[in-house]
Design a protein around this motif. Structure first.
Motif, mmCIF file in Angstrom:
data_model
loop_
_atom_site.group_PDB
_atom_site.id
_atom_site.type_symbol
_atom_site.label_atom_id
_atom_site.label_comp_id
_atom_site.label_asym_id
_atom_site.label_seq_id
_atom_site.Cartn_x
_atom_site.Cartn_y
_atom_site.Cartn_z
ATOM 1 N N TYR A 621 0.835 -1.209 0.000
ATOM 2 C CA TYR A 621 0.000 0.000 0.000
ATOM 3 C C TYR A 621 0.868 1.257 0.000
ATOM 4 C CZ TYR A 621 -3.326 3.535 1.579
ATOM 5 O OH TYR A 621 -4.087 4.670 1.681
ATOM 6 N N PHE A 622 1.875 1.281 0.847
ATOM 7 C CA PHE A 622 2.673 2.497 0.964
ATOM 8 C C PHE A 622 3.698 2.649 -0.158
ATOM 9 C CE2 PHE A 622 1.076 2.210 5.339
ATOM 10 C CZ PHE A 622 0.568 3.492 5.458
ATOM 11 N N ARG A 623 4.002 1.552 -0.850
ATOM 12 C CA ARG A 623 4.844 1.707 -2.038
ATOM 13 C C ARG A 623 4.121 2.495 -3.126
ATOM 14 N NH1 ARG A 623 6.199 -4.003 -1.559
ATOM 15 N NH2 ARG A 623 8.226 -4.254 -0.554
ATOM 16 N N SER A 624 2.812 2.335 -3.192
ATOM 17 C CA SER A 624 2.026 3.018 -4.221
ATOM 18 C C SER A 624 1.210 4.160 -3.643
ATOM 19 C CB SER A 624 1.097 2.013 -4.908
ATOM 20 O OG SER A 624 0.223 1.410 -3.944
ATOM 21 N N PHE A 625 1.622 4.618 -2.470
ATOM 22 C CA PHE A 625 0.845 5.653 -1.790
ATOM 23 C C PHE A 625 0.856 6.951 -2.585
ATOM 24 C CE2 PHE A 625 0.323 9.215 1.104
ATOM 25 C CZ PHE A 625 -0.734 8.815 1.895
ATOM 26 N N GLN A 626 -0.304 7.554 -2.697
ATOM 27 C CA GLN A 626 -0.413 8.863 -3.324
ATOM 28 C C GLN A 626 -1.125 9.786 -2.367
ATOM 29 O OE1 GLN A 626 -2.317 8.453 -7.093
ATOM 30 N NE2 GLN A 626 -0.558 7.458 -8.071
ATOM 31 N N HIS A 627 -0.491 10.897 -2.111
ATOM 32 C CA HIS A 627 -1.057 11.828 -1.142
ATOM 33 C C HIS A 627 -2.341 12.445 -1.676
ATOM 34 C CE1 HIS A 627 -1.154 14.627 2.171
ATOM 35 N NE2 HIS A 627 -1.343 15.617 1.310
ATOM 36 N N LYS A 628 -3.344 12.504 -0.810
ATOM 37 C CA LYS A 628 -4.606 13.147 -1.133
ATOM 38 C C LYS A 628 -4.921 14.174 -0.066
ATOM 39 C CE LYS A 628 -6.483 8.961 -3.284
ATOM 40 N NZ LYS A 628 -7.606 7.987 -3.256
ATOM 41 N N ASN A 629 -5.642 15.177 -0.449
ATOM 42 C CA ASN A 629 -5.999 16.219 0.514
ATOM 43 C C ASN A 629 -6.887 15.689 1.616
ATOM 44 O OD1 ASN A 629 -4.552 18.185 -0.858
ATOM 45 N ND2 ASN A 629 -6.298 18.714 -2.185
ATOM 46 N N ASP A 630 -7.617 14.610 1.310
ATOM 47 C CA ASP A 630 -8.523 14.045 2.314
ATOM 48 C C ASP A 630 -7.935 12.799 2.949
ATOM 49 O OD1 ASP A 630 -8.609 12.429 0.139
ATOM 50 O OD2 ASP A 630 -10.799 12.145 0.142
ATOM 51 N N SER A 631 -6.601 12.690 2.965
ATOM 52 C CA SER A 631 -5.974 11.465 3.480
ATOM 53 C C SER A 631 -6.240 11.253 4.951
ATOM 54 C CB SER A 631 -4.457 11.510 3.251
ATOM 55 O OG SER A 631 -3.894 12.597 3.958
ATOM 56 N N GLY A 632 -6.675 12.290 5.635
ATOM 57 C CA GLY A 632 -6.977 12.123 7.048
ATOM 58 C C GLY A 632 -8.406 11.708 7.304
ATOM 59 N N LEU A 633 -9.201 11.471 6.241
ATOM 60 C CA LEU A 633 -10.605 11.116 6.413
ATOM 61 C C LEU A 633 -10.770 9.618 6.361
ATOM 62 C CD1 LEU A 633 -12.199 13.815 4.053
ATOM 63 C CD2 LEU A 633 -11.826 13.956 6.512
ATOM 64 N N GLU A 634 -11.820 9.127 6.933
ATOM 65 C CA GLU A 634 -12.117 7.712 6.872
ATOM 66 C C GLU A 634 -13.623 7.540 6.850
ATOM 67 O OE1 GLU A 634 -11.991 8.909 11.045
ATOM 68 O OE2 GLU A 634 -10.169 8.087 10.185
ATOM 69 N N PRO A 635 -14.129 6.342 6.525
ATOM 70 C CA PRO A 635 -15.576 6.120 6.497
ATOM 71 C C PRO A 635 -16.209 6.505 7.819
ATOM 72 C CG PRO A 635 -14.427 4.274 5.483
ATOM 73 C CD PRO A 635 -13.373 5.175 6.067
ATOM 74 N N SER A 636 -17.327 7.163 7.773
ATOM 75 C CA SER A 636 -17.960 7.719 8.964
ATOM 76 C C SER A 636 -18.522 6.655 9.888
ATOM 77 C CB SER A 636 -19.085 8.677 8.540
ATOM 78 O OG SER A 636 -20.048 7.975 7.760
ATOM 79 N N HIS A 637 -18.716 5.431 9.379
ATOM 80 C CA HIS A 637 -19.336 4.412 10.231
ATOM 81 C C HIS A 637 -18.353 3.778 11.207
ATOM 82 C CE1 HIS A 637 -17.520 2.011 6.968
ATOM 83 N NE2 HIS A 637 -17.444 1.044 7.873
ATOM 84 N N ILE A 638 -17.053 4.115 11.105
ATOM 85 C CA ILE A 638 -16.067 3.521 12.006
ATOM 86 C C ILE A 638 -16.170 4.181 13.379
ATOM 87 C CG2 ILE A 638 -13.611 3.184 12.453
ATOM 88 C CD1 ILE A 638 -13.155 3.049 9.499
#
Length: 694
Positions: A621-638
């Protein structure tokens, strides 16, 4: 083979184990049963009146068990808020006749029932005795206390405390003389009792009738003590090497002798405390500080120079001038001899100019402990001022590297460090790895590491690739990722970095530090007060504020050298086999995940080690990681806890938050733990290797 070990060796092993391990060892085999079961009886703590009834009441089913094994008991402790009646005390004495240590705390023995008919001669083998004596209301009380002590001529350590009472007559120096006459082999004395005044006529008698004792450790926690007692102590306890002075009384009505009067008294002693090397001072408020200062100055003028100093003090917040004076005088007289220094306080120091301490004048200081939860420290300047430092323990608000720190600092001989409950940035660990090449032990407990993840790799990098550790402990560490700075901020940062090679303006905080570093009088506590240079106020692109940060719940430890053994509290298999190590690739990663788990006290942060398949997934996953502006977001149901932990089985949802990667050259042994795991006694030996494909 284990069953053939002599019982004496098994007994010695048992004495160094905790209760749970003793119980487990007692069922290993028949030959182990007796020595390990017997060791369970070495110590008894009385915590309730019902427990005392079990021992003393013949009708109680457990009474016979205590009678059968009572001869094995060596240490007896009575807790607070229990009461032992006279008849019960006598039964305890008959049941546990082989005691060597007896501790009677609180009002266990009351004034109205002070063991008048008990047989203290049954405990004549005591070596250590602690008692909360009754308040002295008459000579009969102290005479009975003396009659008890007369049964213990072999006593080596004696602790006597008494509840302070305005009506108490207190103990005189003549009472102390009787105690020492009854206890000729005493080596350690702790007194927390009211002491009477000493008259001028009595002082004249000291030289002729007061003889030195063999005591080597003295603890004084007396109320309203006068310096005539210092004079008495200097004659009576001239052989002590350790002095503890505790004054937590804050009444302003107490009378203190002037320093000149104190020195005049002590100066009459030809050689005062010739062996005194270690001093411990504890107390509350300005009154305690004033007393400690007078004692230190008096001893220094008499030629006493400490190797170890320990302070646990709490100052009056409305009297800052006394705090300043304390720092000025704290080490002034002992800078050339001090090797160990500990300072503990909950006060906050924020003004650079008001808290000077000349650590620079301590050329042989090797062990430093600073427990100042509201303070800051510039780590690079601390090393600059403590050039002989080997062991360092810091519990502070923030630990940081000053903006003007050299990229090629001189090597430092620090070998062991321990950080507790502080905030910092990855830059600190890079600096430590560059400068402290001899570091062999690093313990981090409750640390918060805050920085920005790399937008291309999704990692918060902690680079200690120059460090070869023998032991590493990571306990309850939290990692935070800051949002990317706006373009204007990046432009300003680039400009400030390009100008870093030119002479800085003295109007800037960085210039102030650079100028201060060149002065030999720069003090350690000046560094502690450098809050303007803490990361949140410097021009560094990293801050120590968690308000806008996202918690990182994945940690990878990568070692470019070799791993020898690893302990992990969740009992996961990690490579320890020496033969397997040679098969490892140049780089080795171990992945951990913080999650929200059930504990005896409710939901809290816990930790798991990812298995090889999960680790491979995370690496991919981190080898192909691409930074996104919303990288700190996650599904709300967690559902997450207060510290942003998610469920254990949903660890993949934490990937988009990034990961923390910690790089080392090599680590012989390390432990990683979460927030609710007990590591005080558990130490797992692991031998199974997990292979990870790269």
């Amino acid at each position: 083979m284990a069953s053939k070990l002599p019982s004496s060796i098994l007994g010695n092993i048992a004495n160094n184990l905790i209760t749970r391990d003793k119980l487990q060892a007692s069922i290993v085999c028949k030959s182990w049963r007796t020595p390990f079961q017997d060791s369970l009886w070495k110590e008894i703590t009385l915590t309730s009146n019902s427990q005392i009834a079990e021992i003393c009441d013949r009708s109680n089913p457990r009474h016979k068990i205590y009678q059968k094994n009572g001869h094995l008991v060596r240490r007896l402790y009575s807790g607070w808020y229990i009461s032992i009646k006279d008849v019960q005390l006598y039964i305890l004495q008959r049941s546990f006749q082989n005691l060597t240590h007896l501790h009677i705390q609180g009002d266990t023995l009351t004034r109205n029932d002070f063991g008048r008919e008990a047989d203290w001669g049954l405990w004549k083998g005591l070596e250590e005795f602690e008692i909360s004596a009754p308040r002295l209301g008459s000579n009969n009380d102290i005479e009975y206390l003396f009659s008890i002590l007369s049964f213990f001529p072999g006593l080596k350590k004696f602790t006597m405390t008494e509840s302070y009472c305005h009506n108490s007559e207190g103990y005189s120096w003549r009472h102390m003389e009787i105690i020492h006459e009854l206890l000729p082999k005493l080596e350690e004395l702790h007194i927390d009792i009211p002491l009477t005044e000493i008259s001028a006529e009595d002082i004249k008698l000291f030289k002729t009738i007061v003889l030195p004792t063999r005591i080597t450790k003295l603890t004084v926690a007396a109320q309203n003590i006068r310096f005539e007692w210092i004079y008495y102590f200097s004659i009576k306890y001239r052989n002590i090497h350790t002095l503890t002075w505790n004054n937590s009384i804050e009444k302003e009505s107490a009378t203190y002798e002037t320093r000149s009067e104190a020195r005049a008294l002590v100066s009459e002693v030809k050689t005062i405390f010739p062996n005194l090397k270690h001093a411990y001072f504890e107390g509350n408020g300005s009154r305690a500080d004033s007393e400690h200062l007078s004692i230190r100055q008096t001893l220094a003028h008499a030629g006493v120079f400490f190797k170890s100093l320990y302070y646990n003090v709490r100052w009056d917040f409305d009297k800052p001038e006394l705090v300043e004076k304390f720092f000025i005088d704290c080490l002034y007289y002992f800078t050339s001899t001090i090797e160990n220094f500990t300072l503990i306080s909950t006060n906050s120091f924020r003004d650079v100019c008001k808290v000077p301490m000349t650590i620079i004048r301590c050329p042989v200081l090797t062990n430093l402990n600073l427990i100042l939860p509201e303070s800051f420290v510039a780590f690079d300047h601390l090393l600059d001022q403590c050039t002989s430092l080997k062991n360092l323990k810091l519990s502070l608000r923030e630990i940081f590297i000053s903006p003007g720190a050299s990229l090629t600092p001189p090597e430092h001989g620090l070998k062991s460090l321990f950080f507790i409950e502080a905030r910092t940035t990855p830059r600190l660990f890079t600096y430590i790895s560059l400068r402290c090449r001899r570091l062999t032990s690093m313990r981090l407990d409750g640390l918060k590491v805050i920085g920005r993840i790399d937008k291309d790799t999704g990692t918060l990098r902690l680079d200690m690739s120059h460090t070869k550790l023998e032991f590493l402990l990571l306990s309850c560490i939290r990692f935070y990722s800051l949002p990317s700075p706006p373009p204007s901020s990046l432009s300003h940062l680039s400009q400030s970095q390009s100008q870093s090679q030119s002479p800085p303006s003295l109007s800037s905080p960085a210039a102030a530090v650079a100028a201060a570093a060149s002065l030999s009088s720069l003090s350690l506590l000046s560094l502690l007060a450098l809050s303007p240079l803490s990361p949140q106020n410097s021009k560094d692109d990293e801050t120590n504020s968690e308000e806008d940060a996202v918690m990182i719940n994945l940690l990878a430890i990568e070692q470019t050298g070799h791993i020898h053994s690893i302990d992990f509290d969740s009992k996961m298999c990690i490579p320890t086999s020496q033969s397997a190590i040679s098969l490892l690739q140049d780089n080795f990663q171990v992945w951990f995940h913080y999650y929200l788990g059930n504990t005896p006290t409710g939901l809290s942060g816990m930790m798991q080690r990812l298995d090889p398949k999960q680790s491979k997934y995370a690496q991919t996953y981190f080898r192909s990681f691409q930074h996104k502006n919303d990288s700190g977001l996650e599904p709300s149901h967690i559902t997450r806890g207060d510290y942003e932990w998610g469920p254990k089985n949903m660890w993949k949802n934490d990937l988009n938050r990034g990961c923390a990667k910690w790089y080392f050259d090599s680590v012989d042994r390390y432990r990683v733990k979460g927030f609710e795991e007990n590591i005080e006694h558990d130490s797992y030996t692991l031998s199974t290797m997990d292979t990870v494909d790269y």
